[in-house]
Design an enzyme around this catalytic site. Structure first.
Site, PDB file in Angstrom:
ATOM      1  N   PHE A   1       0.857  -1.195   0.000  1.00  0.00           N
ATOM      2  CA  PHE A   1       0.000   0.000   0.000  1.00  0.00           C
ATOM      3  C   PHE A   1       0.886   1.237   0.000  1.00  0.00           C
ATOM      4  O   PHE A   1       1.672   1.448   0.917  1.00  0.00           O
ATOM      5  CB  PHE A   1      -0.949   0.063   1.205  1.00  0.00           C
ATOM      6  CG  PHE A   1      -1.853   1.261   1.111  1.00  0.00           C
ATOM      7  CD1 PHE A   1      -3.006   1.225   0.338  1.00  0.00           C
ATOM      8  CD2 PHE A   1      -1.523   2.456   1.740  1.00  0.00           C
ATOM      9  CE1 PHE A   1      -3.819   2.348   0.206  1.00  0.00           C
ATOM     10  CE2 PHE A   1      -2.334   3.582   1.614  1.00  0.00           C
ATOM     11  CZ  PHE A   1      -3.488   3.528   0.848  1.00  0.00           C
TER      12      PHE A   1
ATOM     13  N   ASP B   1       9.162   3.015   1.990  1.00  0.00           N
ATOM     14  CA  ASP B   1       7.983   3.812   2.319  1.00  0.00           C
ATOM     15  C   ASP B   1       7.739   3.647   3.817  1.00  0.00           C
ATOM     16  O   ASP B   1       7.216   2.629   4.257  1.00  0.00           O
ATOM     17  CB  ASP B   1       6.782   3.315   1.497  1.00  0.00           C
ATOM     18  CG  ASP B   1       5.498   4.077   1.838  1.00  0.00           C
ATOM     19  OD1 ASP B   1       5.470   4.771   2.878  1.00  0.00           O
ATOM     20  OD2 ASP B   1       4.518   3.957   1.073  1.00  0.00           O
TER      21      ASP B   1
ATOM     22  N   LYS C   1       2.167  10.988   7.340  1.00  0.00           N
ATOM     23  CA  LYS C   1       1.378  10.689   8.531  1.00  0.00           C
ATOM     24  C   LYS C   1       1.885  11.385   9.803  1.00  0.00           C
ATOM     25  O   LYS C   1       1.607  12.551   9.993  1.00  0.00           O
ATOM     26  CB  LYS C   1       1.255   9.170   8.696  1.00  0.00           C
ATOM     27  CG  LYS C   1       0.435   8.560   7.549  1.00  0.00           C
ATOM     28  CD  LYS C   1      -0.180   7.219   7.876  1.00  0.00           C
ATOM     29  CE  LYS C   1      -1.278   6.889   6.862  1.00  0.00           C
ATOM     30  NZ  LYS C   1      -0.892   5.951   5.826  1.00  0.00           N
TER      31      LYS C   1
HETATM   32  C1  PLP Z   1      -1.066   6.045   4.379  1.00  0.00           C
HETATM   33  C2  PLP Z   1       0.026   5.536   3.535  1.00  0.00           C
HETATM   34  C3  PLP Z   1       0.354   6.136   2.306  1.00  0.00           C
HETATM   35  C4  PLP Z   1      -0.469   7.251   1.698  1.00  0.00           C
HETATM   36  O1  PLP Z   1      -0.553   8.379   2.493  1.00  0.00           O
HETATM   37  P1  PLP Z   1      -1.714   9.462   2.225  1.00  0.00           P
HETATM   38  O2  PLP Z   1      -1.358  10.593   3.139  1.00  0.00           O
HETATM   39  O3  PLP Z   1      -3.003   8.813   2.575  1.00  0.00           O
HETATM   40  O4  PLP Z   1      -1.638   9.821   0.799  1.00  0.00           O
HETATM   41  C5  PLP Z   1       1.439   5.645   1.612  1.00  0.00           C
HETATM   42  N1  PLP Z   1       2.163   4.622   2.090  1.00  0.00           N
HETATM   43  C6  PLP Z   1       1.868   4.005   3.264  1.00  0.00           C
HETATM   44  C7  PLP Z   1       2.728   2.890   3.725  1.00  0.00           C
HETATM   45  C8  PLP Z   1       0.786   4.435   4.005  1.00  0.00           C
HETATM   46  O5  PLP Z   1       0.472   3.807   5.148  1.00  0.00           O
END
Ligand code: PLP
Length: 419
Positions: A150, A235, A264
């Site tokens: 994700f 990520d 986040k």
């Molecule tokens: C939440 C998340 C994203 C995307 O972040 P948004 O602020 O919702 O665009 C990307 N990578 C990971 C691992 C995430 O948990």
């Protein structure tokens, strides 16, 4: 009271839910809970019911809701300047860039707003690096990604999702991505070609169901990338900023990336703040006009992010996350409910997987009734990612509420979980 807040306060929970359904696109399926207030580890609905917030805004609320230090910083900044543009310099952005590089032990940063934008930024950096530094032929760059990943919701990012719903009817999709099974180092090695620009992965797949790669995978991936002149991009949008008991999840092994996506919790639970950090070699491929964002690095976001990082250091949140995450996982592992398939976690990112056939809807309602906010990720795994500022007593209280919720499901449906 301000007239806007007055209008909001007059709504009942049911009215707010109905209004959201009427006027909002239905791209989410929320729990049947309307939150009107939150502080620290708690959130309240309009009827005054109090919940432990174990969703923690998908890990964005590491410092607790409305951390006084972050809120004070934000309020003070609002007497100065909130938004300029990247057409000018600001001292706030300068100090933010220095802090985020020091916190991550990286050389340069590119500020954005959302996580998806940080991932898009990393993809652009990797592609341009591959053409201008590595010498990949034009438009031939490949990026290796993991199944069940994700990374966000833009068209390019969903192009390499393996979740069919994320992609269906949103084509044409962006080419240039390969998928390998998560944690499979041999598959990565086989997929690397002279055109490979980068490997982009989460160190722990949080949305995928709190999935861990085999021990040693991260460090080995680092070596494989180095040997093949391929960039390693972690990520860390959800796993970063002390969530897993280290500042960043890759620190559990010797696996420092070339680029890291942040988001986040960088926003202190207050504003969307994201960034890509990494080596000067890679970040330097961006020239004026290559990339940008109107709100990226704005002064208000900058000071909020600095405050969030400072507080994480001052309060030793990674230590707290490690200690209390271990406690939560070990307490949950003691539970004897037959519907439990697995408990796994690192730091305060804990997953409770229930067996196939378990009434997850009932369990979800039981969590709410017992005062715990949690939602399933994919694959029947409930995620517990409370603010990192919680105490040992909080963990024990949360475990008690989880136990009571599991009791309800077990009592109602003993036969469905026999298999
Ligand atoms: C939440 C998340 C994203 C995307 O972040 P948004 O602020 O919702 O665009 C990307 N990578 C990971 C691992 C995430 O948990």
């Amino acid at each position: 009271m301000n007239d806007i807040l007055k209008e909001i306060e007059q709504l009942t929970d049911a009215e707010a839910i109905a209004m959201t359904h009427q006027y909002g696109a239905h791209n989410y399926h929320p729990l049947d809970v309307n939150i009107v207030k939150a502080k620290g580890a708690f959130a309240w609905d309009g009827d005054g019911r109090k919940y432990y917030d174990c969703i923690g805004s998908y890990s964005a609320v590491a410092n607790g809701h409305l951390s006084p230090y972050i809120v004070d910083t934000l309020k003070a900044q609002l007497d100065k300047v909130s938004l300029t543009s990247r057409a000018v310099y600001t001292s706030e952005l300068a100090v933010f860039l220095k802090h985020v590089c020091q916190f991550t032990n990286m050389e340069m940063a590119c500020p954005m707003n959302t996580g998806a934008e940080a991932v898009e930024t990393a993809i652009k950096l990797a592609r341009k690096w591959s053409y201008t530094v590595k010498g990949v032929p034009e438009d031939q760059a490949e990026i290796i990604t993991a199944a069940d990943n994700f990374h966000g919701r833009t068209v390019t990012i969903v192009s390499f999702s393996t979740e069919e719903q994320y992609k269906a009817n949103f084509g044409p999709l962006t080419p240039g991505f390969l998928t390998v099974p998560f944690g499979d180092i041999e598959a990565v090695k086989k997929s690397i070609t002279p055109h490979t620009a980068a490997v982009l992965m989460e160190p722990i797949q949080a949305e995928g169901g709190i999935l861990f790669p085999p021990p040693g995978f991260m460090a080995e991936l680092r070596q494989v990338c180095t040997q093949n002149n391929v960039l390693l991009i972690w990520d860390e949008i959800q796993t970063g900023f002390c969530r897993t008991g280290k500042k960043f999840a890759w620190e559990h092994e010797d696996a420092k990336p070339d680029l890291m996506c942040l988001g986040k919790a960088l926003g202190g639970g207050v504003l969307p703040v994201s960034a890509v950090v990494g080596s000067k070699d890679v970040l330097s491929v961006f020239k004026p006009g290559d990339h940008g964002s109107t709100f990226g690095g704005n002064p208000l976001a900058a000071v909020v992010a600095i405050a969030a990082m400072k507080e994480m250091d001052d309060k030793h949140l990674s230590v707290n996350s490690q200690k209390l995450g271990d406690l939560m996982a070990s307490e949950l592992s003691k539970l004897k409910h037959t519907c439990i398939e697995d408990v796994r976690g690192r730091g305060l990112l804990v997953g409770l997987e229930v067996k196939e056939g378990t009434d997850t809807k009932k369990l979800s309602q039981a969590f709410i009734a017992n005062g715990v906010l949690t939602k399933e990720t994919r694959s029947r795994t409930f995620r517990f990612a409370p603010p990192l500022t919680i105490t040992e007593d909080d963990v024990l209280a949360i475990v008690k509420k989880i136990t009571a919720s599991l009791d309800v499901v077990e009592a109602a449906q003993p036969s469905a979980v026999m298999a």
